[in-house]
Design a protein around this motif. Sequence first.
Motif, short mmCIF file in Angstrom:
data_model
loop_
_atom_site.label_atom_id
_atom_site.label_comp_id
_atom_site.label_asym_id
_atom_site.label_seq_id
_atom_site.Cartn_x
_atom_site.Cartn_y
_atom_site.Cartn_z
N PRO A 92 65.32 -17.22 39.69
CA PRO A 92 65.42 -18.60 39.16
C PRO A 92 64.39 -19.56 39.76
O PRO A 92 63.82 -20.39 39.06
N ARG A 93 64.14 -19.43 41.08
CA ARG A 93 63.18 -20.36 41.71
C ARG A 93 61.80 -20.21 41.07
O ARG A 93 61.12 -21.20 40.79
N ALA A 94 61.40 -18.97 40.80
CA ALA A 94 60.09 -18.74 40.17
C ALA A 94 60.05 -19.36 38.77
O ALA A 94 59.04 -19.92 38.36
N LEU A 163 55.86 -22.61 47.12
CA LEU A 163 55.16 -23.89 47.21
C LEU A 163 54.86 -24.24 48.66
O LEU A 163 55.70 -24.04 49.54
N PRO A 164 53.65 -24.75 48.95
CA PRO A 164 53.28 -25.05 50.34
C PRO A 164 54.11 -26.19 50.93
O PRO A 164 54.51 -27.12 50.23
N CYS A 299 62.81 -30.57 37.85
CA CYS A 299 62.43 -29.33 38.54
C CYS A 299 62.28 -29.56 40.04
O CYS A 299 62.72 -28.73 40.84
N VAL A 300 61.67 -30.68 40.43
CA VAL A 300 61.49 -30.99 41.86
C VAL A 300 62.85 -31.11 42.53
O VAL A 300 63.08 -30.55 43.62
N GLU A 301 63.78 -31.80 41.88
CA GLU A 301 65.13 -31.96 42.45
C GLU A 301 65.81 -30.61 42.65
O GLU A 301 66.42 -30.35 43.69
N LYS A 305 66.68 -28.29 46.42
CA LYS A 305 68.05 -27.87 46.80
C LYS A 305 68.23 -26.36 46.84
O LYS A 305 69.20 -25.87 47.39
N ASN A 306 67.33 -25.61 46.20
CA ASN A 306 67.55 -24.17 46.02
C ASN A 306 66.38 -23.32 46.50
O ASN A 306 65.53 -22.91 45.71
N PRO A 307 66.33 -23.04 47.81
CA PRO A 307 65.30 -22.11 48.28
C PRO A 307 65.63 -20.69 47.81
O PRO A 307 66.74 -20.43 47.36
#
Length: 417
Positions: A92-94, A163-164, A299-301, A305-307
């Motif tokens: 999901p993160r990707a 993401l850096p 998406c940023v939010e 919250k979800n690493p």
Amino acid sequence: MAEIRNYTFNFGPQHPAAHGVLRLVLEVDGETIVRADPHIGLLHRATEKLAESKPYNHSIGYMDRLDYVSMMCNEHGYVLAIEKLLGLTPPPRAQYIRVMFDEITRVLNHLLWLGAHALDIGAMTVFLYCFREREELMDCYEAVSGARMHATYYRPGGVYRDLPEKMPQYKTSKWHSEKEVARLNANRQGSLLDFIWDFTERFPMRVDEYETLLTDNRIWKQRTVGIGAVTAERAMQLGFTGPMLRGSGVEWDLRKKQPYAVYDQLDFEIPIGVHGDCYDRYLVRVEEMRQSNKIIRQCVEWLRKNPGPVMADNKKVVPPTRMAMKEDMEALIHHFKLFTEGYCVPAGEAYTTIEHPKGEYGVYLVSDGANKPYRLKIRAASYPHLAAIGEMVKGHMIADLVAVISSIDIVFGEIDR
């Protein structure tokens, strides 16, 4: 009586308003266009053929160079086709990272389009304003991939890396004083997500600036209202997609109608026009930038919250980490094999489409079970729009032709693929 004949001449291919190597053979009666015949193939880069001679993962970089204003969106279509054949689902993160960068790319595309469109019609300032914002978004590309344009960031199974946590900083030089550098670095103290969030806070006001210059401008409206109008029915018959179709009043957007990635979990609207002229297409794209800004913020939010992992757990397709590669001989061999030979994709065919900034971008991929595609066919988003140009400009003036070409939003890398 002198014989009066129509005059035929070339518009392009070396013309700044042709948006690439477009040769238009124009037949005119005085200043009025009687016929416009587009000639293409002067750029021909053979992307589809080249991809058939290379392992799947070697061709991702070619996709960036198709529509070189919508780099990561091109990658997305190709990577989705490979994943479909492999039966691979990214974490999901990707998927959220992909959607965020798809929308950043949409804004990048529309900013360049708006600046060039205004320049073609005779407004210089908008071009400079648009590039001010593009510069910041290019920094986001550079932060994740090291490249400002051709990122090769999407990979089958996810994205190249997470993401850096920190943004590159400006340094003092003979061009930038300490005071200037402190101002430039003010929004670069946190992570990439913080930088993007800061951008999304300011961006709606920037779009207001563009609209102040153009939307109710008397000259702008005289040059675009009623020019190159296409009805909804005719737009569908001609195979229009994206802002060209929505500008004619058809509410068709693949992000809503055939959702991919995580678009079905996000809240946004589809802007549509009424008259299908240059002015409506302008309004649709400007509103799309506002909607993209809304999607990026969501998406940023979620990403804050979800690493989690950004690559699928499939060792046949996904290379080992850099750390593992440098410590373990098996991992080094695995890495070497993946990047030289690639991987074999099960025999079959797949067609995947995405809502590209210019319309529907499709990738048809045929595999015969080898490590390279048997056949790759790309449905370029702006190709059907260019095919309709003769119909759109008939009866208009030569000056209106320039407005119509730039309202279509053509990039020749994908036309002459």
